[in-house]
Write a protein that holds these residues in place. Structure first.
Motif, PDB file in Angstrom:
ATOM      1  N   ALA B  45     -29.334 -41.626  32.961  1.00  0.00           N
ATOM      2  CA  ALA B  45     -28.092 -41.628  32.188  1.00  0.00           C
ATOM      3  C   ALA B  45     -28.290 -42.297  30.831  1.00  0.00           C
ATOM      4  N   THR B  46     -27.601 -41.728  29.834  1.00  0.00           N
ATOM      5  CA  THR B  46     -27.641 -42.340  28.505  1.00  0.00           C
ATOM      6  C   THR B  46     -26.714 -43.548  28.475  1.00  0.00           C
ATOM      7  N   ASP B  47     -26.836 -44.336  27.417  1.00  0.00           N
ATOM      8  CA  ASP B  47     -25.983 -45.516  27.300  1.00  0.00           C
ATOM      9  C   ASP B  47     -24.509 -45.131  27.200  1.00  0.00           C
ATOM     10  N   GLU B  48     -24.238 -43.993  26.527  1.00  0.00           N
ATOM     11  CA  GLU B  48     -22.832 -43.575  26.406  1.00  0.00           C
ATOM     12  C   GLU B  48     -22.251 -43.297  27.784  1.00  0.00           C
ATOM     13  N   LEU B  49     -23.046 -42.578  28.595  1.00  0.00           N
ATOM     14  CA  LEU B  49     -22.561 -42.219  29.937  1.00  0.00           C
ATOM     15  C   LEU B  49     -22.281 -43.480  30.745  1.00  0.00           C
ATOM     16  N   ARG B  50     -23.208 -44.447  30.631  1.00  0.00           N
ATOM     17  CA  ARG B  50     -23.003 -45.703  31.344  1.00  0.00           C
ATOM     18  C   ARG B  50     -21.711 -46.378  30.902  1.00  0.00           C
TER      19      ARG B  50
END
Lengths: 295, 337
Positions: B45-50
């Motif tokens: 997961a990307t940081d945005e998704l997190r």
């Protein structure tokens, strides 16, 4: 030497006759002998396991899996073929060690805080007592599970958590003991000859409360040993391969359903011996220190 | 009236205790606990998704804001939503409470019905073989882990003798529960008039109930014995004997009635043990109660569920102590003055 100074101010004739010198100590009861003997035995096994066990307690595949007790493997092997006797011996280090250290920490901190609260009273006492009440609203095991999960695995963490949940009980007991002794003549005398309040509380009142505190410590150690095993059983806080007795029972749980009872059975007996020893010792100590129970 | 006032006072005292419990569990779980985001985010997961997941779980706000929001929700009896079940925690807990209570009550009844007579038996035969026997039983009952007793009973009565059903929960696998009225299977099955089902539910209860009963009876018998021994040595007992009353009369009418006070005091603590022990007992017997729910919540770092459970258990615990105090007042006339 303060005591002799105090004595000199009293007129001996005005004092009631001194009670006869205290009778020789009561003969060691059976519970004292069995309890202390068992604890020594466990300590010996724990030390022995550092240098010798029949097989490597951590290595699987010493024999086939689920071998029943035999001459080669006295208590059988578990699912992975590790020798149960060796694991039991090594487990004494974990269960006895964790329990003793945790109880020692809880006793020291709890009785120190309890002495302060009990002797000085006032705001400190109110705050401490209220906090204790809140902590005591948690069922102990539950609280232990919650924090062990929170602070993460490891033996030091388990010890910290177990001592933390024990503190309120010791605090409450020490507070009650000190409060009841605060007004006794010997406390009054200690104050009158000029001891500071801290000295009176910690040098005179606390040592006199040692009996009930130690008796409770022993009973509480049984509880702590059970919680340690319970945490191990639930797989909280320790690596599942640790030869802790509760973890060993958990590992044997599947075997119980298929008839391999010995994997879970023997660690339970080991726990029974340890907690039973603490209970017996606690009973003996309260008999010795509580005159009402000395019949 | 004194009784009513005392009950009211004690009930009001529950509020600050509950507040303390809520605060401690909240911070213990959040500050020290793991980050549940990791459980729900895929490893790549990307940081945005997190960040998005964190916001969804309500973990993006600063801690004090989360805490105030939690308190505000609690004031409306909203325990939050469980991450794992997706249901409201309050509903989850209420749905599982009857299972835990039914088992707990059975254990408590077994413990009292067996523990008090055993304690009396030991006390009237002090330092003779019935006494030693009872003391051995109570010591083992207190010293053995409950989960081990459960496993041994399963091993004997299910695996070896095949007399009792296995540890698969409240009903055999594949059997539908009766229409829910109280949530207590024994009562619901009786209401439905389905006695076959009643029998199945009762059989499932035997092993966990006896396991819980054994640990309970150990404590009850021990305290009964101690109190009874003390009572039997008192002056009023000597008077009663001197007046020529029979042994039954002396033991039960004069001795036991006076010895029961400490036993009643004990019951509050026992109730607490039942909830604490539920976690272990239920995991052995596959019992779908509060304990299983808590264990699952701990495994998944499910904050709302965990906090809800701890609060629930603490309140029940405090309530049990309140009940004991009231009982005490009813039994001991000296307290009513």
């Amino acid at each position: 030497m303060k005591r002799s100074a105090a004595d000199a101010t009293l007129d001996p004739a005005a004092l009631p006759a001194a009670p006869p010198a205290r009778r020789r100590r009561a003969p060691a009861s059976w519970s004292l002998r069995i309890g202390a003997g068992l604890l020594l035995f466990y300590a010996g096994v724990a030390l022995l396991s550092l240098v010798w066990t029949p097989y490597d307690p951590l290595a699987p595949g010493m024999g086939d899996g689920y071998l029943p007790p035999s001459r080669e493997f006295l208590l059988g092997t578990d699912r992975l073929g590790a020798d149960i006797l060796s694991r039991l011996m090594a487990g004494a280090r974990y269960d006895l060690g964790i329990t003793l250290v945790a109880v020692a920490i809880a006793l020291s901190i709890g009785s120190a805080l309890g002495t302060i609260a009990g002797y000085f009273g006032g705001v400190v006492d109110t705050v401490i007592s209220r906090l204790v009440e809140v902590f005591q609203a948690f069922p102990g095991l539950l609280f232990a599970m919650l924090i062990v999960q929170a602070v993460g695995p490891g033996v030091p963490n388990i010890i910290l958590v177990l001592s933390f949940i024990g503190i309120p009980d010791y605090l409450r007991l020490a507070r009650a003991e000190i409060r009841s002794r605060r007004a006794w003549p010997y406390a009054e005398a200690a104050r009158m000859v000029g001891n500071t309040p801290w000295l009176v509380a910690f040098r005179h009142l606390l040592p006199n409360s040692a009996g009930p505190l130690l008796a409770f410590t022993s009973i509480n150690a049984a509880f702590v040993a059970l919680v340690t095993a319970s945490l191990g059983f639930l797989g909280l806080g320790l690596d599942p391969n640790t030869p802790e007795w509760g973890s060993m029972i958990a590992r044997g749980q599947d075997g119980v359903m298929t008839g391999e009872w010995w994997v879970s059975f023997f660690p339970g007996l080991a726990i029974l011996g340890l907690t039973g020893a603490f209970y017996l010792l606690g009973d003996a100590l309260s008999d010795l220190t509580d005159p009402r129970r000395r019949r | 009236m004194a009784l009513a006032r005392m009950i009211l006072q004690r009930l009001l005292w529950v509020l600050p205790v509950a507040f303390g419990v809520v605060t401690i569990t909240f911070f213990a779980a959040r500050v020290l606990g793991g980050d549940p985001t990791e459980l729900y985010a895929p490893p790549e997961a990307t940081d945005e998704l997190r960040a998005q997941i964190r916001a969804q779980l309500g973990l993006a706000d600063p801690l004090w804001k989360q805490y105030l929001a939690y308190l505000a929700a609690l004031a409306r009896f909203d325990f939050g939503t469980s991450f794992t079940t997706g249901e409201s925690v309050g509903a989850d807990l209420s749905a599982r409470l009857p299972a835990t209570l039914e088992l707990g009550l059975v254990g408590l009844v077994i413990g009292i019905l067996a523990g008090i007579p055993l304690g009396v038996l030991a006390a009237v035969n002090r330092e003779r073989w019935p006494d030693f026997l009872v003391r051995g039983v109570t010591l083992s009952g207190m010293a053995l882990p409950q989960f081990w007793i459960g496993l041994v009973l399963i091993s004997i009565f299910f695996v070896q003798l095949r007399l009792l059903p296995g540890p698969v929960g409240r009903l055999p696998i594949g059997v539908a529960p009766p229409p829910p009225v109280t949530g207590f299977l024994l009562l619901d099955a009786a209401f439905a008039g389905d006695w076959v089902l009643w029998r199945m539910a009762a059989m499932q209860l035997v092993l966990p109930g006896v396991t819980l009963g054994l640990t309970t009876l150990a404590t009850v018998a021990r305290v009964t014995r101690a109190a009874m021994v003390e009572a039997l040595q008192s002056d009023y007992i000597r008077t009663a004997i001197a007046m020529g009353h029979g042994r039954g009369m002396v033991w039960f009418r004069y001795g036991l009635r006076n010895a029961l006070l400490p036993v009643v005091t004990l019951l509050g603590g026992v109730a607490g043990h039942i909830f604490g022990g539920a976690v272990l007992l239920e995991s052995i017997f596959g019992w779908p109660g509060l304990g299983q729910y808590a264990l699952q919540a701990i495994d998944h770092s499910d904050f709302a569920a965990l906090q809800g459970f701890v609060l629930y258990a603490s309140l029940l615990y405090v309530l049990a102590f309140l009940l004991v105090d009231i009982l005490y007042l009813l039994i001991d006339p000296r307290m009513r003055a």
